[in-house]
Write a protein that holds these residues in place. Structure first.
Motif, short mmCIF file in Angstrom:
data_model
loop_
_atom_site.label_atom_id
_atom_site.label_comp_id
_atom_site.label_asym_id
_atom_site.label_seq_id
_atom_site.Cartn_x
_atom_site.Cartn_y
_atom_site.Cartn_z
N UNK A 184 0.82 -1.21 0.00
CA UNK A 184 0.00 0.00 0.00
C UNK A 184 0.85 1.26 0.00
N UNK A 185 2.03 1.19 0.65
CA UNK A 185 2.87 2.38 0.76
C UNK A 185 2.36 3.29 1.87
N UNK A 186 3.25 4.14 2.38
CA UNK A 186 2.89 5.05 3.45
C UNK A 186 1.89 6.08 2.95
N UNK A 187 2.07 6.53 1.72
CA UNK A 187 1.11 7.45 1.12
C UNK A 187 0.96 7.08 -0.35
N UNK A 188 0.18 7.84 -1.07
CA UNK A 188 -0.17 7.46 -2.44
C UNK A 188 1.03 7.43 -3.38
N UNK A 189 2.09 8.17 -3.06
CA UNK A 189 3.25 8.25 -3.96
C UNK A 189 4.44 7.46 -3.45
N UNK A 190 4.28 6.74 -2.34
CA UNK A 190 5.44 6.07 -1.74
C UNK A 190 6.03 5.02 -2.66
N UNK A 191 5.18 4.29 -3.37
CA UNK A 191 5.66 3.20 -4.21
C UNK A 191 5.74 3.59 -5.68
N UNK A 192 5.80 4.88 -5.96
CA UNK A 192 5.90 5.32 -7.35
C UNK A 192 7.20 4.80 -7.96
N UNK A 193 7.09 4.09 -9.06
CA UNK A 193 8.26 3.51 -9.70
C UNK A 193 8.65 2.15 -9.17
N UNK A 194 7.89 1.61 -8.24
CA UNK A 194 8.15 0.26 -7.71
C UNK A 194 7.10 -0.68 -8.30
N UNK A 195 7.56 -1.67 -9.03
CA UNK A 195 6.67 -2.63 -9.67
C UNK A 195 6.82 -3.96 -8.94
N UNK A 196 5.72 -4.47 -8.45
CA UNK A 196 5.76 -5.69 -7.66
C UNK A 196 5.25 -6.85 -8.52
#
Length: 435
Positions: free
Chosen positions: A283-295
């Motif tokens: 989910x990430x800490x906020x909406x942009x936390x995982x920007x650029x991270x592909x799981x």
């Protein structure tokens, strides 16, 4: 270095004749020390301590030779006698540290006695966060984009349907930043690859990373789970922190059923906490936390994965990776036979008779054929090439390892296909008349 006296030369000759005589070697060390040769004395005492590690006289002489206060160990002390301090016990602050002698090589002296003197520190250094286990981000190995050995989808033989679905559902939106901004598509994504074992899920994940021009961070259950409470969750957090710092980055969760098993079936609280941590990181800490991270994740048993991992916004897209089709089988066979001595191999015929075999099965087939030719060459004494006879015999003896998986998957597809999750699997089973 001062020239040795006749007595020292005679003692050296005697020690060379009897290298295991500890008292004789210590006497030589005493003479060397009195003659102003402390380095040579240390070397002789170090050898003596190798023969008699508990010798009190040797230890006392080592302290003297290295510049420490003299020790009152009698010259006729037994080999097991402990070293006795020469001065009454006093507070540490009252005993000055010995001043280093000019020109003395302390590093060389430490190397000489390193195997008989205990180390100064026995615990590993703590990491920056204060933990003893070095689980920081630097410990995770991320393959850089374009690194040697990197692959792209063009390197995946055959499997055109899989490539088209990947392009439409996953890659195309991420390759077009203008369209992504227009439609408000975030630069994040989660994809679950599932299917029978040995069919190339990991290889496809690496190819996706190559298509995205992203780093690749492969994670297995051994990288995460730890016997100490809290360490598994910390490892999971550090993995995603590493990916965020090195974005764009593909995080590949191998054997997701082990890392994200259904919490309702998990008895151990530590495993449940690990799944909870994985959900938090997705989910990430906020909406942009995982920007650029592909799981990307892979599993052989998607029905054992916690349902929360597959809700929208996490691993919400699935892709069935089936046994290789005809073009893929040809590419795999050609790859595994390329460096082997073969002759008159009919790949077209091999492709036809190996339908249903996984990539791992095809690799085993080539290995078995090579082994047959090798043993035959060893028996006859004449080296021969690998021929169709060897390959056909190996193909006949190779049982598809995917059959047990399809037997289980068939029941799941028939009776647990909630929401159409396994529609692709049902279509394949009907096509192969296994349903």
């Amino acid at each position: 270095m001062p020239e040795d006296s006749p007595l020292i030369r005679s003692m050296r000759t005697a020690v060379e004749a009897a290298p295991g005589d500890v008292p004789l070697r210590l006497h030589l060390a005493e003479l060397l020390l009195d003659a102003g040769q402390p380095d040579a004395s240390v070397a002789e005492v170090a050898v003596a301590l190798q023969h008699a590690p508990g010798d009190g006289q040797a230890r006392a002489l080592m302290i003297r030779a290295m510049g420490g206060p003299p020790a009152a160990a009698p010259t006729n002390a037994p080999a097991t006698a402990p070293a006795v301090p020469a001065v009454p016990e006093a507070p540490a602050s009252a005993v000055p540290a010995p001043a280093p002698r000019a020109g003395f090589d302390w590093r060389a002296a430490a190397d000489q006695v390193g195997d008989v003197i205990p180390p100064r520190f026995v615990e590993p250094p703590l990491t920056a966060d204060g933990y003893g286990d070095p689980g920081d981000a630097a410990a995770w190995d991320v393959s850089a984009p374009g690194a040697p050995g990197g692959v792209r989808l063009a390197d995946v033989g055959g499997m055109q349907e899989v490539k088209e679905r990947l392009e439409a559902a996953f890659l195309a939106p991420l390759r077009n930043p203008e369209l992504r901004r227009l439609y408000g598509k975030s630069l994040r994504g989660g994809l679950l690859l599932y299917g029978p074992p040995g069919c190339g899920k990991t290889f496809i994940a690496r190819a996706i990373a190559g298509e995205l021009g992203a780093g690749f961070l492969s994670v297995s259950v051994n990288d995460v789970l730890d016997m100490w409470i809290g360490n598994s969750e910390r490892n999971m957090h550090e993995i995603f922190q590493t990916a965020r710092r090195q974005a764009p980055c593909v995080v590949f969760l191998d054997e997701l059923d082990a890392l994200g098993a259904k919490r309702s079936r998990t008895q151990h609280g530590g495993l449940r906490n690990t799944v909870n941590q994985l959900l938090t990181e997705l989910d990430g800490i906020d909406s942009a936390a995982n920007e650029g991270v592909f799981v990307l994740a892979a599993t052989n048993v998607p029905w054992d994965v916690d349902i929360a991992l597959r809700r929208p916004g996490r691993l919400d897209r699935t892709l069935l990776v089936l046994p290789p089709d005809a073009p893929a089988r040809e590419a795999i066979l050609r790859y595994h036979l390329d460096e082997r001595p073969v002759e008159n191999v009919d790949l077209g015929k091999l492709v036809k008779i190996t339908e249903g075999l996984s990539g791992a099965d095809l690799a085993h087939l080539c290995e078995a054929a090579a082994e047959s030719a090798l043993l035959d060459s060893a028996r006859t004494g004449t080296v021969r090439m690998i021929g169709m006879t060897d390959l056909l015999r190996a193909a006949k003896e190779t049982v598809p390892s995917t059959e047990p998986w399809f037997a289980t998957a068939r029941n799941v597809a028939m009776y647990a296909n909630d929401g159409g999750t396994y529609d692709d699997l049902i279509t394949y089973l009907k096509k192969k008349r296994k349903l």
